[in-house]
Design a protein around this motif. Sequence first.
Motif, short mmCIF file in Angstrom:
data_model
loop_
_atom_site.label_atom_id
_atom_site.label_comp_id
_atom_site.label_asym_id
_atom_site.label_seq_id
_atom_site.Cartn_x
_atom_site.Cartn_y
_atom_site.Cartn_z
N GLY A 78 0.84 -1.19 0.00
CA GLY A 78 0.00 0.00 0.00
C GLY A 78 0.87 1.25 0.00
N SER A 79 0.58 2.12 0.93
CA SER A 79 1.35 3.36 1.05
C SER A 79 2.44 3.27 2.12
N PHE A 80 2.60 2.10 2.73
CA PHE A 80 3.56 1.93 3.80
C PHE A 80 4.93 1.51 3.25
N HIS A 81 5.96 1.92 4.00
CA HIS A 81 7.35 1.58 3.69
C HIS A 81 7.73 2.01 2.27
N ARG A 82 7.36 3.22 1.95
CA ARG A 82 7.80 3.85 0.71
C ARG A 82 8.94 4.81 1.04
N TYR A 83 9.62 5.27 0.01
CA TYR A 83 10.76 6.17 0.22
C TYR A 83 10.34 7.44 0.98
N ALA A 84 9.09 7.86 0.77
CA ALA A 84 8.62 9.10 1.41
C ALA A 84 8.67 9.01 2.93
N GLN A 85 8.64 7.80 3.49
CA GLN A 85 8.65 7.62 4.94
C GLN A 85 10.06 7.66 5.52
N TYR A 86 11.06 7.61 4.68
CA TYR A 86 12.44 7.53 5.18
C TYR A 86 13.27 8.76 4.84
N MET A 87 12.81 9.56 3.90
CA MET A 87 13.60 10.71 3.45
C MET A 87 12.78 11.98 3.48
N ASN A 88 13.47 13.10 3.46
CA ASN A 88 12.83 14.41 3.50
C ASN A 88 12.61 14.89 2.06
N PHE A 89 11.41 14.66 1.55
CA PHE A 89 11.14 15.03 0.16
C PHE A 89 10.82 16.50 0.00
N HIS A 135 13.17 18.51 0.68
CA HIS A 135 14.50 18.96 0.25
C HIS A 135 14.60 18.83 -1.27
N PRO A 136 15.06 19.84 -1.96
CA PRO A 136 15.08 19.81 -3.43
C PRO A 136 15.95 18.70 -4.01
N LEU A 137 17.05 18.36 -3.35
CA LEU A 137 17.93 17.30 -3.87
C LEU A 137 17.23 15.95 -3.83
N ILE A 138 16.56 15.66 -2.71
CA ILE A 138 15.84 14.40 -2.58
C ILE A 138 14.68 14.35 -3.57
N LYS A 139 13.94 15.45 -3.67
CA LYS A 139 12.77 15.51 -4.53
C LYS A 139 13.15 15.33 -6.00
N ALA A 140 14.30 15.86 -6.39
CA ALA A 140 14.70 15.80 -7.79
C ALA A 140 15.26 14.44 -8.18
N ARG A 141 15.81 13.72 -7.22
CA ARG A 141 16.54 12.48 -7.55
C ARG A 141 15.71 11.21 -7.35
N PHE A 142 14.77 11.21 -6.37
CA PHE A 142 14.11 9.96 -6.00
C PHE A 142 12.59 10.10 -6.09
N SER A 143 11.94 8.96 -6.23
CA SER A 143 10.48 8.92 -6.25
C SER A 143 9.96 8.61 -4.84
N ARG A 178 21.64 16.31 9.08
CA ARG A 178 20.45 15.44 9.13
C ARG A 178 19.23 16.12 8.50
N THR A 179 19.43 16.82 7.41
CA THR A 179 18.32 17.48 6.72
C THR A 179 17.74 16.62 5.59
N LEU A 180 18.50 15.61 5.15
CA LEU A 180 18.02 14.75 4.07
C LEU A 180 17.26 13.55 4.60
N TRP A 181 17.72 12.99 5.71
CA TRP A 181 17.05 11.86 6.36
C TRP A 181 17.45 11.84 7.82
N LYS A 182 16.66 11.12 8.58
CA LYS A 182 16.98 10.94 9.99
C LYS A 182 18.12 9.94 10.12
N LEU A 183 18.51 9.70 11.35
CA LEU A 183 19.63 8.80 11.59
C LEU A 183 19.27 7.36 11.25
N GLY A 184 20.30 6.53 11.11
CA GLY A 184 20.11 5.14 10.76
C GLY A 184 20.85 4.81 9.47
N THR A 185 20.85 3.53 9.14
CA THR A 185 21.57 3.08 7.95
C THR A 185 20.64 2.73 6.80
#
Length: 565
Positions: A420-431, A433-441, A478-485
């Motif tokens: 569904g809508s769970f565990h998509r990239y939007a939940q792990y990154m800051n979309f 941010h222009p760099l994230i928005k331009a590079r990833f879905s 930590r403006t692109l994503w939160k902590l973690g690997t």
Amino acid sequence: MALNSGRIYRNVSSNRVSGNPFRFRYFAGFLTIAVSLFIAVSFLSTASSGPADLKFGFSDSSSGSESGSLRRTILALKSDPLKPRLDQIRKQAEDHRGLALAYASYARKLKLENSKLVRIFADLSQNYTNLVSKPIYRALFDSDSSSVDESVLRRYEKEVKERIKLTRQVIAEAKESFDNQLKIHKLKDTIFALNEQLTKSKKQGAFSSLIAAKSIPKSLHCLALRLMEERIAHPEKYNDEENPPKPEIEDPKLYHYAIFSDNVIAASVVVNSAVKNTKEPWKHVFHVVTDKMNLGAMQVMFKIRDYSGAHIEVKAVEDYKFLNSSYVPVLKQLESSKLQQFYFENKLENATKDTTNMKFRNPKYLSILNHLRFYLPEMYPKLHKILFLDDDIVVQRDLTGLWKIDMDGKVNGAVETCFGSFHRYAQYMNFSHPLIKARFSPKACAWAYGMNFFDLDAWRREKCTEEYHYWQNLNENRTLWKLGTLPPGLITYYSTTKPLDKSWHVLGLGYNPSISMDEINNAAVIHFNGNMKPWLDIAITQFRPLWTKYVDYENEYVQTCNFGL
């Protein structure tokens, strides 16, 4: 003379004519006053005689009626001044009695609280009736005397006021049962208070869970100390630094596994479960990397037992000299005092501010061991493929089939976790941010760490380590994503990940008790990701035996430390 007498006669005649109208007006005014007085007296006598005639049944004889009317008229004109006060008190009592009856009727219609309010209001109404029925007070209303006993009136007034006060108090307390708006407001207040309490409890629970996840059980601490004691007592048994590495350690034709951990018992369970579920253990090589503090304990743990011919290499992260802060961005960032304060904040009110990302406060993210997964090609330069395993997994099936999968030129083979809508990239990154928005879905499907099959040749070709460094340097604040690997992994292997069948890797045994046993039994690898690790007291009870059956309870040090008891 005749003229004078005629003049006098005309004057007298004119005086008579002019005086007659004055006398007539005087007589008419007197008659009007008399009639008005008569009507007034008659009205007063009628008003005073009516109730008495109804009550006592006086006769209609003219003589008796006239004398009685006259007597009552005189008494009415000379009535006691306390009677208006009595009437006012009685009216107040009747009004509140009627109010109690009205509330009782409405409560009976609403069926409130099993008619409890009906009984209360009915009792209040009966109290007023009983008060008037008392002999001492009945005389106030039944007596035909012209005076009222002031002491009795005061007592009556006092009791009426007490009942009125009680009635108003009961009505005020029960008003919310009748007033829908008041009910709604009170319900909203209750919901708001419960939400506040729930939020506070969630914060406290998250913080307590974090503390429990950070903690090291006494038995596990004891095991590490006992193994280290053995290492210090007999260094000649466990020192492999002088011996050349076995050729199998770097043989690309064998099945290689990478395990990065500072948990002795957890690492041993991973190796033990993999060896017991493989057909040819001597073809499997396990690369165990730990920190300097636990190196001795790890060496002893894997030396004192023969794992059916499997090859085990134990090294410290410090043995890889290229891993320093000048080359590894995360090492430089981990030296930041602000980052260390974020991880080791102990005050509840500060540590629970960001409850959404509370799980990332686990200090394991502060360890370089958690970031070694991004340097596999450099750590094992002669290998072509390697299987990365977390230390909180259990192997239940032979994993050699992974080496037969066609990776289609992809770098990372992993099980996808999105639905569904769970565990998509939007939940792990800051979309935002222009760099994230331009590079990833933002709708791209996420995958899981814990069991990842890496094609190291494709990794080198795609320059994934350089890609990781680029994004890690950009995320210093930590403006692109939160902590973690996982977020940097999703970025690094974006479009270079090969989805594996879900039966290879089943997750959630460290936080989700509703996973079906059929799904678990069919899985090649089960993963205790979450705070409820199987070696902790807070482990999920029904899943813990899946892990404990691979603990080496025959190990004398495990027995000495009463592990699992």
